[in-house]
Design a protein around this motif. Structure first.
Motif, PDB file in Angstrom:
ATOM      1  N   SER A 406       0.815  -1.223   0.000  1.00 26.05           N
ATOM      2  CA  SER A 406       0.000   0.000   0.000  1.00 26.05           C
ATOM      3  C   SER A 406       0.841   1.262   0.000  1.00 26.05           C
ATOM      4  CB  SER A 406      -0.919   0.011   1.224  1.00 26.05           C
ATOM      5  OG  SER A 406      -0.163   0.105   2.418  1.00 26.05           O
ATOM      6  N   VAL A 407       2.153   1.167   0.265  1.00 24.46           N
ATOM      7  CA  VAL A 407       2.992   2.376   0.234  1.00 24.46           C
ATOM      8  C   VAL A 407       3.234   2.855  -1.186  1.00 24.46           C
ATOM      9  CG1 VAL A 407       4.135   1.867   2.409  1.00 24.46           C
ATOM     10  CG2 VAL A 407       5.127   1.016   0.279  1.00 24.46           C
ATOM     11  N   PHE A 408       2.973   2.011  -2.182  1.00 26.88           N
ATOM     12  CA  PHE A 408       3.157   2.437  -3.576  1.00 26.88           C
ATOM     13  C   PHE A 408       1.947   3.259  -4.012  1.00 26.88           C
ATOM     14  CE2 PHE A 408       6.001  -1.286  -3.591  1.00 26.88           C
ATOM     15  CZ  PHE A 408       7.142  -0.682  -4.109  1.00 26.88           C
ATOM     16  N   ALA A 409       2.192   4.504  -4.385  1.00 24.13           N
ATOM     17  CA  ALA A 409       1.107   5.370  -4.843  1.00 24.13           C
ATOM     18  C   ALA A 409       0.775   5.147  -6.309  1.00 24.13           C
ATOM     19  CB  ALA A 409       1.487   6.840  -4.625  1.00 24.13           C
ATOM     20  N   GLY A 410       1.718   4.573  -7.063  1.00 29.27           N
ATOM     21  CA  GLY A 410       1.493   4.312  -8.473  1.00 29.27           C
ATOM     22  C   GLY A 410       1.793   2.868  -8.812  1.00 29.27           C
ATOM     23  N   ALA A 411       2.087   2.617 -10.084  1.00 24.98           N
ATOM     24  CA  ALA A 411       2.390   1.256 -10.523  1.00 24.98           C
ATOM     25  C   ALA A 411       3.793   0.857 -10.062  1.00 24.98           C
ATOM     26  CB  ALA A 411       2.291   1.167 -12.047  1.00 24.98           C
ATOM     27  N   PHE A 412       3.984  -0.445  -9.852  1.00 21.45           N
ATOM     28  CA  PHE A 412       5.290  -0.931  -9.394  1.00 21.45           C
ATOM     29  C   PHE A 412       5.564  -2.289 -10.011  1.00 21.45           C
ATOM     30  CE2 PHE A 412       1.933  -2.038  -6.435  1.00 21.45           C
ATOM     31  CZ  PHE A 412       2.106  -3.401  -6.227  1.00 21.45           C
ATOM     32  N   THR A 413       6.849  -2.614 -10.099  1.00 18.84           N
ATOM     33  CA  THR A 413       7.258  -3.894 -10.661  1.00 18.84           C
ATOM     34  C   THR A 413       7.405  -4.934  -9.551  1.00 18.84           C
ATOM     35  OG1 THR A 413       9.611  -3.413 -10.426  1.00 18.84           O
ATOM     36  CG2 THR A 413       8.541  -2.687 -12.473  1.00 18.84           C
ATOM     37  N   ALA A 414       7.594  -6.189  -9.960  1.00 14.45           N
ATOM     38  CA  ALA A 414       7.851  -7.244  -8.979  1.00 14.45           C
ATOM     39  C   ALA A 414       9.140  -6.955  -8.214  1.00 14.45           C
ATOM     40  CB  ALA A 414       7.935  -8.595  -9.682  1.00 14.45           C
ATOM     41  N   GLU A 415      10.124  -6.408  -8.910  1.00 15.38           N
ATOM     42  CA  GLU A 415      11.391  -6.039  -8.260  1.00 15.38           C
ATOM     43  C   GLU A 415      11.158  -4.994  -7.176  1.00 15.38           C
ATOM     44  OE1 GLU A 415      15.660  -3.920  -9.475  1.00 15.38           O
ATOM     45  OE2 GLU A 415      14.065  -4.169 -10.960  1.00 15.38           O
ATOM     46  N   ASP A 416      10.302  -4.011  -7.461  1.00 11.79           N
ATOM     47  CA  ASP A 416       9.969  -2.997  -6.462  1.00 11.79           C
ATOM     48  C   ASP A 416       9.285  -3.629  -5.256  1.00 11.79           C
ATOM     49  OD1 ASP A 416      10.926  -1.057  -8.212  1.00 11.79           O
ATOM     50  OD2 ASP A 416       8.956  -0.678  -9.078  1.00 11.79           O
ATOM     51  N   ALA A 417       8.337  -4.531  -5.537  1.00 12.10           N
ATOM     52  CA  ALA A 417       7.597  -5.182  -4.454  1.00 12.10           C
ATOM     53  C   ALA A 417       8.540  -5.941  -3.529  1.00 12.10           C
ATOM     54  CB  ALA A 417       6.540  -6.112  -5.034  1.00 12.10           C
ATOM     55  N   VAL A 418       9.501  -6.638  -4.108  1.00 11.68           N
ATOM     56  CA  VAL A 418      10.465  -7.393  -3.309  1.00 11.68           C
ATOM     57  C   VAL A 418      11.300  -6.439  -2.444  1.00 11.68           C
ATOM     58  CG1 VAL A 418      12.563  -8.794  -3.448  1.00 11.68           C
ATOM     59  CG2 VAL A 418      10.571  -9.377  -4.847  1.00 11.68           C
ATOM     60  N   ALA A 419      11.733  -5.310  -3.046  1.00  8.93           N
ATOM     61  CA  ALA A 419      12.576  -4.358  -2.308  1.00  8.93           C
ATOM     62  C   ALA A 419      11.861  -3.803  -1.088  1.00  8.93           C
ATOM     63  CB  ALA A 419      13.001  -3.220  -3.234  1.00  8.93           C
ATOM     64  N   MET A 457      -2.430  -0.914  -7.243  1.00 12.71           N
ATOM     65  CA  MET A 457      -3.609  -0.986  -6.382  1.00 12.71           C
ATOM     66  C   MET A 457      -4.557   0.144  -6.744  1.00 12.71           C
ATOM     67  SD  MET A 457      -2.735  -1.772  -2.409  1.00 12.71           S
ATOM     68  CE  MET A 457      -2.153  -3.370  -1.864  1.00 12.71           C
ATOM     69  N   LEU A 458      -5.839  -0.150  -6.801  1.00  7.72           N
ATOM     70  CA  LEU A 458      -6.811   0.925  -6.911  1.00  7.72           C
ATOM     71  C   LEU A 458      -6.699   1.813  -5.676  1.00  7.72           C
ATOM     72  CD1 LEU A 458      -9.964  -0.995  -8.199  1.00  7.72           C
ATOM     73  CD2 LEU A 458      -8.324   0.322  -9.540  1.00  7.72           C
ATOM     74  N   VAL A 459      -7.025   3.086  -5.843  1.00  5.67           N
ATOM     75  CA  VAL A 459      -6.875   4.041  -4.742  1.00  5.67           C
ATOM     76  C   VAL A 459      -7.684   3.600  -3.524  1.00  5.67           C
ATOM     77  CG1 VAL A 459      -7.316   6.412  -4.027  1.00  5.67           C
ATOM     78  CG2 VAL A 459      -6.370   5.957  -6.292  1.00  5.67           C
ATOM     79  N   THR A 460      -8.919   3.161  -3.760  1.00  4.55           N
ATOM     80  CA  THR A 460      -9.760   2.742  -2.639  1.00  4.55           C
ATOM     81  C   THR A 460      -9.162   1.535  -1.931  1.00  4.55           C
ATOM     82  OG1 THR A 460     -11.064   1.569  -4.308  1.00  4.55           O
ATOM     83  CG2 THR A 460     -11.902   3.680  -3.544  1.00  4.55           C
ATOM     84  N   THR A 461      -8.633   0.599  -2.707  1.00  2.64           N
ATOM     85  CA  THR A 461      -7.987  -0.575  -2.118  1.00  2.64           C
ATOM     86  C   THR A 461      -6.756  -0.155  -1.319  1.00  2.64           C
ATOM     87  OG1 THR A 461      -8.721  -1.873  -4.019  1.00  2.64           O
ATOM     88  CG2 THR A 461      -7.014  -2.837  -2.647  1.00  2.64           C
ATOM     89  N   ARG A 462      -6.010   0.778  -1.861  1.00  2.00           N
ATOM     90  CA  ARG A 462      -4.773   1.234  -1.198  1.00  2.00           C
ATOM     91  C   ARG A 462      -5.073   1.876   0.151  1.00  2.00           C
ATOM     92  NH1 ARG A 462      -1.891   6.219  -1.728  1.00  2.00           N
ATOM     93  NH2 ARG A 462       0.241   5.952  -1.008  1.00  2.00           N
ATOM     94  N   HIS A 463      -6.122   2.691   0.215  1.00  2.00           N
ATOM     95  CA  HIS A 463      -6.479   3.315   1.494  1.00  2.00           C
ATOM     96  C   HIS A 463      -6.810   2.244   2.542  1.00  2.00           C
ATOM     97  CE1 HIS A 463      -6.146   7.278   0.053  1.00  2.00           C
ATOM     98  NE2 HIS A 463      -7.282   7.354  -0.611  1.00  2.00           N
ATOM     99  N   ALA A 503       5.180  10.864  -2.472  1.00  2.00           N
ATOM    100  CA  ALA A 503       4.846  10.233  -1.196  1.00  2.00           C
ATOM    101  C   ALA A 503       6.105  10.023  -0.343  1.00  2.00           C
ATOM    102  CB  ALA A 503       4.152   8.901  -1.445  1.00  2.00           C
ATOM    103  N   ALA A 504       7.194   9.626  -0.975  1.00  2.00           N
ATOM    104  CA  ALA A 504       8.437   9.396  -0.242  1.00  2.00           C
ATOM    105  C   ALA A 504       8.976  10.698   0.343  1.00  2.00           C
ATOM    106  CB  ALA A 504       9.470   8.753  -1.161  1.00  2.00           C
ATOM    107  N   LEU A 505       8.933  11.770  -0.431  1.00  2.00           N
ATOM    108  CA  LEU A 505       9.404  13.062   0.068  1.00  2.00           C
ATOM    109  C   LEU A 505       8.542  13.544   1.225  1.00  2.00           C
ATOM    110  CD1 LEU A 505      10.246  14.825  -3.307  1.00  2.00           C
ATOM    111  CD2 LEU A 505      11.847  14.512  -1.413  1.00  2.00           C
ATOM    112  N   ASP A 506       7.229  13.470   1.057  1.00  2.00           N
ATOM    113  CA  ASP A 506       6.329  13.931   2.124  1.00  2.00           C
ATOM    114  C   ASP A 506       6.587  13.171   3.423  1.00  2.00           C
ATOM    115  OD1 ASP A 506       5.207  15.675   0.319  1.00  2.00           O
ATOM    116  OD2 ASP A 506       3.461  14.408  -0.109  1.00  2.00           O
ATOM    117  N   TRP A 507       6.743  11.854   3.304  1.00  2.00           N
ATOM    118  CA  TRP A 507       6.971  11.056   4.507  1.00  2.00           C
ATOM    119  C   TRP A 507       8.318  11.394   5.143  1.00  2.00           C
ATOM    120  CZ3 TRP A 507      10.872   7.598   5.612  1.00  2.00           C
ATOM    121  CH2 TRP A 507      10.740   6.904   6.819  1.00  2.00           C
TER     122      TRP A 507
END
Length: 937
Positions: A406-419, A457-463, A503-507
């Motif tokens: 859920s921390v991903f605000a946009g699309a991500f790869t499998a490599e990103d998910a693992v990281a 993730m859809l935005v609603t799902t992400r929330h 999102a990363a900068l804001d956090w």
């Protein structure tokens, strides 16, 4: 057998139970399939609809508009999309004997079928009287935006025994399946039945639920075997709804029916596939959403998500959808990802809250705040309930990955998910397996870009998932991993989603990670903002980094942030004293650290600030200091850029000869350079050099060369995807050169491109009024053009932009004189003379002297005074190497002499000057001079 070619009836619809033959092919309308011999030809649902439209036209032309309306409905589709589908259809159909295409294009109008069509009865056709559906509940409201999906899904069901309609919760799977069942009812003489498994709690009850829907009583034995035996020879459509919580039992039942009752068709709805042999998957997409906030209600309603919102909101109360509401509804639909259930829930509140308030508050609303109708099934009464239903079906390890992603605000790869999600308890291989499982369960959508697959993730799902992440106490750890991932990807210039960087900068700045992550992430993100033309956001991010941290112990980071702050401010109408302070502070730190790259950038910043403020003597000093830095440090690139900067200033200060020499030298060195762009200084150096050279060439009388060079400047910037340099080339070179050369059609084209840049980046629009005014004046509408030009000059002056727009003021003075407004023209010329003396902007000095002489002449003043001014203008123009100014001044002086009877003297003056201009170098000045020359004996 009936031939359709040549028939013209009012009703051209083709019956469902027919086979059509054309061009050696066979189209089975019932199966929605095309065959060449016995081999099927793969064809998508939209291409199939295009072909049916052409067949039904009986050889008549079908317009592009009619095809788009039939295949896409109200969704806006450009001509390129339609052409692409027709091209694929042509390729699939092949050609007729002799090589002609089966589909003929009539340019600008539409398409028609070139082959005759014959019609014959379907071998298995039986015409059924329509029946009333009793087993499948019919919705009371309309189904919006799903016509193409209904057609495609209906075709799949006709051809396959089991089709699973999959998608996220609230996507509209049940409604779509119900609509398809209604469409297919005539195909199933033994009935269509609806089986809702939502209330079935135990797997063994699935066959019993189906039996109940079929009106059968199961007393003992194996209910599945009994049902299969009873269905063996029957043609029935079973809609098996909500299978996800009983997926294994539903799969066993469907597989048994598919094997033992071949005439039965099953539509299953589930958030994941059943994984049964012979199963076809139809994934339901969200509704179409506008990706910008449209100001027109009519345009917005071309998107199905907006249509749904407007209809449901109107039904819920007194909501009226118009242009005022359109941008907010677009934003709402986009924020809700085009999810029908979420849109319907939001629409219910539109009348009470108002769409503007609803759009502004949506990000702060809890999912529980968006409620559905009271009669909806329990899991559809709130978005939280819908998502909780899916969440509860996950295994513990799947739930952990779900919330971490859920921390991903946009699309991500499998490599990103693992990281982000993998750790000692969850190795990479396990994370990949769980990722696939979440996608299969429709909790993640999949996007493909060539060989790269991304998840979202859809935005609603992400929330929903983010709330679970916080509840588990994992947010800080996972957010930190995500921010470090963004930093690593930006540093190696790998693709990133801009919302993830935000999102990363804001956090980072909100959670005491400014020094470790926030500052380096801010600097690493600068090229991203520039590449997206988000210069204002770049300024805000850099400024926030400077203001929110104490950098006394880290001068290098402060220096880096300061030069980036200046670069972004430069693009946002800002050229004040505070910018000098920024650049001077950066220069002082760079010199103290002996950091040559940032010394150069700081000195360049000071030079540009002085240039934009019209302080050309100061700008020249900084440009020379920049070049000397290059000489002292053996930096060839710095020397080259320094020469270009000095050439710019020499041009504005009236030395066209030296400017031309320097620019030619710069371009020759760029030709030998492997990297013509100096990334540290943002701009494309070749394009900038060409832009200035075009202006110099025009003043030197090389008209055709100037127009070609200006074109090359624009093309060079465009080829490098450099919008800043492209803007400069359009504003400083291409558009003005075309105007002064009298190529007004070309000038209009360049101005249109400049206006497009201004729409994307507001400061670029500041130059548009002045240039438009000059075009209007040259077109003969002097009064309107003068007003527009004066407003444009005032706009530039208000923003402190004085660079090189004295030519605008000289053009305005010319227009004022032409309108007889002598006194305002005189005041304007006096202002230009003061600026030339104070700031060194001598570019227009010959023209200023010529216009002063014109005022003396028109005011009935001393002819000797006018003659002296014109002779002075000639001397200055000759010294500058500005043949155009020389020609203008000579023409005015010759006209003065000719009116006094000194026609031979006038002819002798004009003859050698006109000879400097080739026949092809035709401009208004050249035409006026030659016309006057032709009247002299």
């Amino acid at each position: 057998m009936t031939t359709l070619a040549g028939e013209r009836s009012a009703d051209k619809a083709i019956p469902e139970y027919v086979v059509l033959r054309f061009g050696g092919l066979r189209l089975d309308r019932l199966k929605r399939q095309i065959f060449e011999g016995e081999a099927p030809i793969p064809l998508g649902p939209r291409a199939f609809e295009i072909l049916l439209a052409l067949i039904e036209a009986r050889g008549d032309l079908v317009s592009r508009e009619d095809l788009v309306a039939r295949v896409w409905g109200r969704v806006h589709v450009d001509d390129g999309t339609l052409r692409a589908h027709v091209s694929k259809l042509r390729s699939a159909l092949g050609r007729m004997q002799g090589g002609a295409s089966l589909i003929r294009t009539e340019s600008g109008r539409g398409y028609r079928l070139a082959a005759p069509v014959t019609l014959e009865a379907h071998p298995s056709a039986t015409v059924q009287e329509p029946r009333t559906l009793e087993g499948v509940p019919q919705p009371l409201s309309s189904l919006i935006g799903r016509e193409a999906a209904i057609n495609h899904l209906a075709a799949l069901v006709r051809q396959n025994r089991l089709v699973t309609v999959a998608g996220a919760g609230g996507i509209g799977k049940t409604r779509l399946a119900q609509a398809v069942s209604a469409r297919l009812e005539p195909d199933f003489p033994d009935g269509v039945v609806f089986v809702d498994l939502a209330s079935v709690a135990e797997p063994e009850w699935v066959p019993t639920a189906v039996a109940t829907a079929l009106g059968k009583v199961v007393l003992s034995g194996n209910p599945t075997e009994m049902l299969v035996a009873g269905l063996k020879d029957r043609r029935v459509l079973i809609l098996l709804d909500n299978c996800e919580h009983l997926v294994d039992a539903a799969a066993l039942f469907c597989e048994a029916v598919a094997r033992g009752a071949p005439r039965v068709r099953i539509i299953a709805t589930s958030r994941e596939m059943l994984r049964v042999e012979g199963e076809w998957i139809y994934r339901v997409d969200p509704l179409d959403v506008p990706y910008v906030d449209l100001a027109s209600a009519q345009q917005a309603l071309s998107y199905s998500a907006v249509q749904l919102f407007a209809e449901r909101a109107a039904a819920a109360g007194g909501f009226a959808f118009g242009d005022r509401e359109a941008p907010y509804v677009c934003a709402l639909c986009r924020a809700l990802d085009g999810l029908p259930l979420a849109i319907e829930m939001a629409a219910v509140q539109a009348d009470s809250l108002g769409v503007r308030s609803l759009a502004e508050q949506l990000g702060r609303l809890q999912l529980e705040d968006l409620g559905s109708r009271r009669t909806a099934i329990a899991r559809h009464q709130t978005l939280t309930a819908t998502l909780q239903w899916s969440h509860d079906l996950l295994s513990p390890s799947d739930r952990a990955l779900f919330r971490r992603l859920s921390v991903f605000a946009g699309a991500f790869t499998a490599e990103d998910a693992v990281a982000v999600a993998a750790d000692e308890s969850r190795p990479a291989a396990a994370a990949i397996r769980e990722l696939a499982a979440l996608a299969a369960k429709s909790l993640l959508s999949i996007e493909s870009d060539g060989d790269t697959r991304r998840f979202r993730m859809l935005v609603t799902t992400r929330h929903f998932a983010l709330k679970r992440l916080r509840q588990e106490g994992e947010e800080a750890t996972i957010r930190q991993r995500h921010a470090l991932l963004m930093l690593e990807r930006l540093r190696r210039r790998a693709p990133v989603q801009i919302d993830d960087v935000r999102a990363a900068l804001d956090w980072a700045f909100a959670h005491e990670q400014a020094y470790a992550i926030g500052l380096p992430l801010t600097l690493a993100s600068v090229p991203l903002w520039w590449s997206r033309q988000l210069v204002e956001e770049c300024r805000a991010r850099v400024n926030h980094a400077l203001e929110s941290t104490d950098l006394a112990g880290d001068p290098r980071t402060e220096m880096q942030l300061l030069v980036e702050l200046f670069a972004s401010l430069l693009q946002i109408d800002s050229h004040g004293l505070h910018m000098i302070a920024i650049a001077e502070r950066a220069r002082a730190i760079a010199e103290n650290l002996d950091d040559l790259p940032h010394q150069l950038r700081a000195r360049w910043s000071l030079m540009v600030n002085a240039w934009n403020a019209g302080r050309f003597k100061v700008s020249a000093a900084h440009a020379e200091a920049f070049r000397q830095l290059g000489f002292r440090n053996g930096e060839a690139a710095a020397i080259l850029i320094g020469d270009r900067l000095i050439a710019n200033i020499r041009h504005v200060m009236g030395d066209q000869i030296e400017a031309a020499r320097l620019l030619q030298s710069v371009l020759e060195r760029l030709d030998r350079s492997e990297n013509p762009i100096d990334a540290r200084l943002v701009y494309n150096q070749r394009s900038l050099a060409l832009s200035t050279l075009a202006q110099v060439q025009f003043l030197r009388g090389e008209i055709e060369e100037a127009i070609g060079t200006a074109h090359d400047a624009v093309r060079e910037a465009e080829s490098r995807a450099d919008p800043v340099s492209e803007f400069y080339a359009l504003q400083q070179a291409a558009c003005p050169t075309a105007i002064f050369a009298g190529r007004l059609d070309l000038a209009e084209k360049y101005l249109t491109r400049l206006e497009t840049h201004g729409q994307r980046h507001r400061p670029y629009a500041n130059w548009v009024p002045s240039l438009r005014g000059m075009i209007l004046i040259r077109q003969g509408d002097v009064e309107t053009g003068a007003k527009e030009l004066a407003a444009g000059i005032a706009r530039l002056d208000d923003r402190g932009i004085s660079a090189n727009h004295n030519r605008f003021k000289a053009e305005l003075a010319t227009a004022l004189i032409e309108m007889g407004r002598i006194e305002p023209a005189r005041c304007l010329l006096e202002e230009l003379e003061r600026q030339s003396e104070d700031n060194g902007e001598a570019l227009c000095d010959p023209e200023i002297l010529r216009l002063r002489a014109e005022i003396v002449r028109l005011s009935g003043g001393n002819q000797a005074q006018a003659e002296a001014l014109l002779k002075q203008a000639l001397r200055v123009a000759l010294r500058q190497g500005a043949a155009i100014w020389e020609l203008r001044s000579a023409t005015s002086l010759a006209a003065l002499w000719a009116a006094s009877g000194l026609k031979l003297q006038a002819r002798n003056l004009l003859d050698p000057i006109c000879a400097k201009f080739r026949e092809s170098n035709e401009t208004p000045e050249v035409r006026a001079a030659r016309q006057l020359f032709s009247t002299l004996p």
